[in-house]
Motif scaffolding. Sequence first.
Motif, PDB file in Angstrom:
ATOM      1  N   MET A 134     -17.849  39.280  18.318  1.00  0.00           N
ATOM      2  CA  MET A 134     -18.180  39.321  19.744  1.00  0.00           C
ATOM      3  C   MET A 134     -18.584  37.931  20.209  1.00  0.00           C
ATOM      4  SD  MET A 134     -18.599  41.372  22.418  1.00  0.00           S
ATOM      5  CE  MET A 134     -18.904  43.017  21.770  1.00  0.00           C
ATOM      6  N   HIS A 135     -17.926  37.449  21.235  1.00  0.00           N
ATOM      7  CA  HIS A 135     -18.227  36.131  21.788  1.00  0.00           C
ATOM      8  C   HIS A 135     -19.509  36.242  22.611  1.00  0.00           C
ATOM      9  CE1 HIS A 135     -16.722  32.131  23.330  1.00  0.00           C
ATOM     10  NE2 HIS A 135     -17.684  32.393  24.189  1.00  0.00           N
TER      11      HIS A 135
ATOM     12  N   TYR B 111     -17.111  40.257  25.480  1.00  0.00           N
ATOM     13  CA  TYR B 111     -18.206  39.294  25.511  1.00  0.00           C
ATOM     14  C   TYR B 111     -19.544  40.029  25.509  1.00  0.00           C
ATOM     15  CZ  TYR B 111     -14.565  36.057  27.203  1.00  0.00           C
ATOM     16  OH  TYR B 111     -13.425  35.303  27.344  1.00  0.00           O
ATOM     17  N   GLU B 112     -20.501  39.428  24.858  1.00  0.00           N
ATOM     18  CA  GLU B 112     -21.891  39.894  24.934  1.00  0.00           C
ATOM     19  C   GLU B 112     -22.637  38.881  25.801  1.00  0.00           C
ATOM     20  OE1 GLU B 112     -25.390  39.427  21.845  1.00  0.00           O
ATOM     21  OE2 GLU B 112     -24.054  41.058  21.230  1.00  0.00           O
ATOM     22  N   VAL B 113     -23.108  39.304  26.959  1.00  0.00           N
ATOM     23  CA  VAL B 113     -23.694  38.383  27.934  1.00  0.00           C
ATOM     24  C   VAL B 113     -25.205  38.581  28.007  1.00  0.00           C
ATOM     25  CG1 VAL B 113     -23.573  37.506  30.291  1.00  0.00           C
ATOM     26  CG2 VAL B 113     -21.556  38.566  29.263  1.00  0.00           C
ATOM     27  N   THR B 114     -25.937  37.481  27.927  1.00  0.00           N
ATOM     28  CA  THR B 114     -27.391  37.516  27.990  1.00  0.00           C
ATOM     29  C   THR B 114     -27.878  36.504  29.021  1.00  0.00           C
ATOM     30  OG1 THR B 114     -27.511  38.028  25.620  1.00  0.00           O
ATOM     31  CG2 THR B 114     -29.528  37.242  26.674  1.00  0.00           C
ATOM     32  N   THR B 115     -28.778  36.923  29.893  1.00  0.00           N
ATOM     33  CA  THR B 115     -29.440  35.966  30.777  1.00  0.00           C
ATOM     34  C   THR B 115     -30.725  35.514  30.103  1.00  0.00           C
ATOM     35  OG1 THR B 115     -30.536  37.785  31.950  1.00  0.00           O
ATOM     36  CG2 THR B 115     -28.493  36.921  32.906  1.00  0.00           C
ATOM     37  N   CYS B 116     -31.017  34.236  30.179  1.00  0.00           N
ATOM     38  CA  CYS B 116     -32.200  33.723  29.497  1.00  0.00           C
ATOM     39  C   CYS B 116     -32.884  32.661  30.342  1.00  0.00           C
ATOM     40  CB  CYS B 116     -31.828  33.164  28.120  1.00  0.00           C
ATOM     41  SG  CYS B 116     -30.699  31.746  28.155  1.00  0.00           S
TER      42      CYS B 116
ATOM     43  N   ARG C  93     -31.291  23.435  21.423  1.00  0.00           N
ATOM     44  CA  ARG C  93     -31.011  24.628  20.617  1.00  0.00           C
ATOM     45  C   ARG C  93     -29.529  25.007  20.648  1.00  0.00           C
ATOM     46  NH1 ARG C  93     -36.373  28.288  20.926  1.00  0.00           N
ATOM     47  NH2 ARG C  93     -35.197  29.477  19.398  1.00  0.00           N
ATOM     48  N   ILE C  94     -28.795  24.472  21.598  1.00  0.00           N
ATOM     49  CA  ILE C  94     -27.364  24.810  21.697  1.00  0.00           C
ATOM     50  C   ILE C  94     -26.641  24.244  20.482  1.00  0.00           C
ATOM     51  CG2 ILE C  94     -25.269  24.558  23.062  1.00  0.00           C
ATOM     52  CD1 ILE C  94     -27.039  24.263  25.532  1.00  0.00           C
ATOM     53  N   ARG C  95     -25.952  25.100  19.780  1.00  0.00           N
ATOM     54  CA  ARG C  95     -25.328  24.678  18.519  1.00  0.00           C
ATOM     55  C   ARG C  95     -24.117  23.791  18.769  1.00  0.00           C
ATOM     56  NH1 ARG C  95     -20.803  27.443  17.393  1.00  0.00           N
ATOM     57  NH2 ARG C  95     -20.306  29.303  18.615  1.00  0.00           N
ATOM     58  N   PRO C  96     -23.809  22.889  17.857  1.00  0.00           N
ATOM     59  CA  PRO C  96     -22.612  22.048  17.984  1.00  0.00           C
ATOM     60  C   PRO C  96     -21.359  22.928  18.082  1.00  0.00           C
ATOM     61  CG  PRO C  96     -24.040  21.222  16.242  1.00  0.00           C
ATOM     62  CD  PRO C  96     -24.595  22.555  16.653  1.00  0.00           C
TER      63      PRO C  96
ATOM     64  N   ASP D 201     -29.492  29.856  20.680  1.00  0.00           N
ATOM     65  CA  ASP D 201     -29.239  29.523  19.278  1.00  0.00           C
ATOM     66  C   ASP D 201     -27.889  30.026  18.790  1.00  0.00           C
ATOM     67  OD1 ASP D 201     -31.783  28.532  19.420  1.00  0.00           O
ATOM     68  OD2 ASP D 201     -32.706  30.084  18.171  1.00  0.00           O
ATOM     69  N   THR D 202     -27.483  31.209  19.244  1.00  0.00           N
ATOM     70  CA  THR D 202     -26.262  31.840  18.738  1.00  0.00           C
ATOM     71  C   THR D 202     -25.165  31.929  19.795  1.00  0.00           C
ATOM     72  OG1 THR D 202     -27.179  34.026  19.275  1.00  0.00           O
ATOM     73  CG2 THR D 202     -27.526  33.197  17.034  1.00  0.00           C
TER      74      THR D 202
END
Length: 318
Positions: free
Chosen positions: A1-2, A36-41, A97-100, A66-67
């Motif tokens: 899941m993106h 897609y799995e969408v999250t508001t943060c 925290r945003i991954r490469p 992070d993910t």
Amino acid sequence: MHRVAVLLLAPVVGFDATIAPTLFGTAAGGDGEPLYEVTTCAVEPGPVASTNGFAIVPTAGPEALDTADTVVIPGTRYPPARTGRGVEDAVAAAFARIRPGARVVSICTGAFVLAAVGRLDGRTVTTHWKYADTLRELYPAVRVDENVLFVDDGDVLTSAGLAAGIDLCLHIIRCDHGVQVATAVARHCVVPPWREGGQAQFIDRQVPAGDHAATAATRAWALAHLTEELTVHTLAEHAHMSLRTFNRRFRAETGEAPGSWIRQRRIDRARELLESRDIPVDEVARLSGLGTGGNLRHHLRRGMGMSPSSYRKVYQGA
């Protein structure tokens, strides 16, 4: 899941904040399962104030970044970025925290935030035309093009204001999962399935006096006759205009010349056929109006970087 994380920074533009959750949340595969799995943060707990008289309660904190495979920054009047003062420590820590390899997307004035954290240095980007000069002045290392709807620069994508964010999200879904999925999302949202990223943000002109002066009916007719020879002369005759008038009005209404618009619509049709039907490449080329399999291969390699057979393997059944 993106995984898509939508980072809300106060005061967030309310309309912009809803675009990514709505479009990505609507995208589904052939089995109806979400793609897609969408999250508001947000960087801090609690509701995030908007510019539109309401607040939004995010579902997660900065740990969602992070993910995330895609991080979306909606339009915002976040003061530090909009005045060139950088960003607060909490925001800087969130971006760290945003991954490469994650894709980073801005809608409208979200570009100011990406510029403030150095994500846009040396890149060509866009934002709302009204704020383009300010972005250019505050962040001279960024190349700003306010004459387009969105810019896809690989891992960083930026859009113009408001509804252009819809165009960019549809573009991303189309690149990820193909024409059929993106068109289904557009149909659900009752919006056009495709507007070219290079189309002008707005046309400063008088509104035509009546429908007879527009090219919309001719464009609709052309879409139903893509397998026929569609010269500019043919299109102008259908619109009951002179060649000069037709060319001028067509470009004013679409941002493109008639020939390039027809070519792109034929490529779109070919992509749709490759995704939905198991027919020979030459037949796909004929039904889409591209003529020969060689011509289809040429355009698909130039636009998508893959052959028709590779495209079919990637997107069929998405």
